[in-house]
Enzyme design. Sequence first.
Site, PDB file in Angstrom:
ATOM      1  N   ALA A 189      -9.656  -9.609  18.049  1.00  0.00           N
ATOM      2  CA  ALA A 189      -9.331  -8.336  17.402  1.00  0.00           C
ATOM      3  C   ALA A 189      -7.830  -8.113  17.523  1.00  0.00           C
ATOM      4  CB  ALA A 189     -10.108  -7.216  18.064  1.00  0.00           C
TER       5      ALA A 189
ATOM      6  N   LYS B 291       7.262 -13.964   9.966  1.00  0.00           N
ATOM      7  CA  LYS B 291       6.107 -13.078   9.820  1.00  0.00           C
ATOM      8  C   LYS B 291       6.552 -11.856   9.040  1.00  0.00           C
ATOM      9  CE  LYS B 291       1.789 -12.798  11.286  1.00  0.00           C
ATOM     10  NZ  LYS B 291       0.870 -13.883  11.689  1.00  0.00           N
TER      11      LYS B 291
ATOM     12  N   ARG C 290     -20.819  -3.845  12.462  1.00  0.00           N
ATOM     13  CA  ARG C 290     -20.249  -5.135  12.090  1.00  0.00           C
ATOM     14  C   ARG C 290     -20.568  -6.177  13.171  1.00  0.00           C
ATOM     15  NH1 ARG C 290     -13.984  -5.914  10.171  1.00  0.00           N
ATOM     16  NH2 ARG C 290     -13.545  -5.672  12.383  1.00  0.00           N
TER      17      ARG C 290
ATOM     18  N   ASP D  10     -17.247  -4.889  18.698  1.00  0.00           N
ATOM     19  CA  ASP D  10     -16.316  -4.507  17.642  1.00  0.00           C
ATOM     20  C   ASP D  10     -16.226  -2.981  17.666  1.00  0.00           C
ATOM     21  OD1 ASP D  10     -15.322  -6.099  14.801  1.00  0.00           O
ATOM     22  OD2 ASP D  10     -15.290  -3.903  14.802  1.00  0.00           O
TER      23      ASP D  10
ATOM     24  N   GLY E 243     -14.191  -8.481  18.433  1.00  0.00           N
ATOM     25  CA  GLY E 243     -13.655  -8.395  17.074  1.00  0.00           C
ATOM     26  C   GLY E 243     -14.410  -9.344  16.173  1.00  0.00           C
TER      27      GLY E 243
ATOM     28  N   PRO F  22      -2.071 -15.184   4.345  1.00  0.00           N
ATOM     29  CA  PRO F  22      -2.826 -13.988   4.733  1.00  0.00           C
ATOM     30  C   PRO F  22      -2.777 -13.729   6.232  1.00  0.00           C
ATOM     31  CG  PRO F  22      -4.320 -15.820   4.314  1.00  0.00           C
ATOM     32  CD  PRO F  22      -2.939 -16.307   3.983  1.00  0.00           C
TER      33      PRO F  22
END
Length: 357
Positions: free
Chosen positions: A234, A78, A208, A203, A180, A114
């Site tokens: 999240a 990572k 959102r 969130d 999230g 990503p």
Amino acid sequence: MFEAVLERWDGDHVVVRHHPGGAWIFVGIHSTRLGPAAGGTRLKQYESAAAGLEDCLRLARGMTRKLAVLGLPHGGGKAVIAVTEIPAGDERRRLFEWYADLLNSLGGSFITGPDVNTGEADMDVIGERSRHVFCTSLARGGSGDPSIHTAYGVFHGIRASLRHAFGSEDLGGRSVLVQGTGSVGAKLVQLLAEAGATVLATDIDEERARATGASVVPAAAALTTECDVYAPCALGATLNADSIPGLRCRVVAGAANNQLATEADGERLRAAGILYAPDYVINGGGALHGIGLEQLGWSPDELEAQVEAIGETLAQIYASADAHAISTEAAAERLAAERLAALDSRPTEAQRTVTRA
Ligand code: PHE
């Protein structure tokens, strides 16, 4: 302090760099036993550089387990880019160009994708200079944004968890709280709603959450709202000694990495009668997408079948946890250790050649 974080780590290598613009870059190469290490690059503001390193190393260890459980030919790694301010525009491009050179200097022992705050455009910038990247855009010959497959994997994982907890995977009449609503969480809300669930969303950015069409729960109430399934999607280890006694759900199953604050929290959830879907198992859809499509030559159908199989892997973990009277986290770790041991004892190409000669 870096010392304390590093003392507790059991991985292979840690690469530490400081970017002239102020960012700290950590690459944790936890294991390359099964192949080059793979894992996302996270861009985030941390309280301190050491906190960024700690996050990186925990996530890298989780990747080793994730890839072993998924049966993918990679070790775990990572990268964390710890910044004081999330960069944009030119500054961001230059940071990722510099980072691509850093990846090249590692000679392919770490391949990235990503993660939190990084996406297709960043992977494309890396891809201009380096081969060691998954999930560049379709236009650039990559597999593109993997988040829909992460969401699908979590969706199938939630169904498998319901089957274990309630005897039926039917989402009709079940309530799921999605915490999230970023790229994965928002897609998960959609999948759950289509399947007939009552979806609650929360969130830190309430707008959102509202945009998903779900009923919005205030962020502060996320951990204490009654629901069948709490789906952490999240940031942050939301499951800890303080929060677990207040949970009013039967199942915890969501996309976030590092959901447990400490290893003891897996046992705490078990004692509270809450079924926990180990995070690195249920959120494996993104890695299946990048590695399956780009490296293993999977067709879209094959990828879908593999993502769906996350549900079966979880069912196997739940059965093993019951049989051994251990937490689901401990059962997942056992499965990962078994897979690593089994793959590890296969003869290597060199050994096979010697045997044949
Ligand atoms: N964020 C993904 C994960 O945690 C990172 C990833 C994508 C890794 C694609 C490998 C390939 O699994």
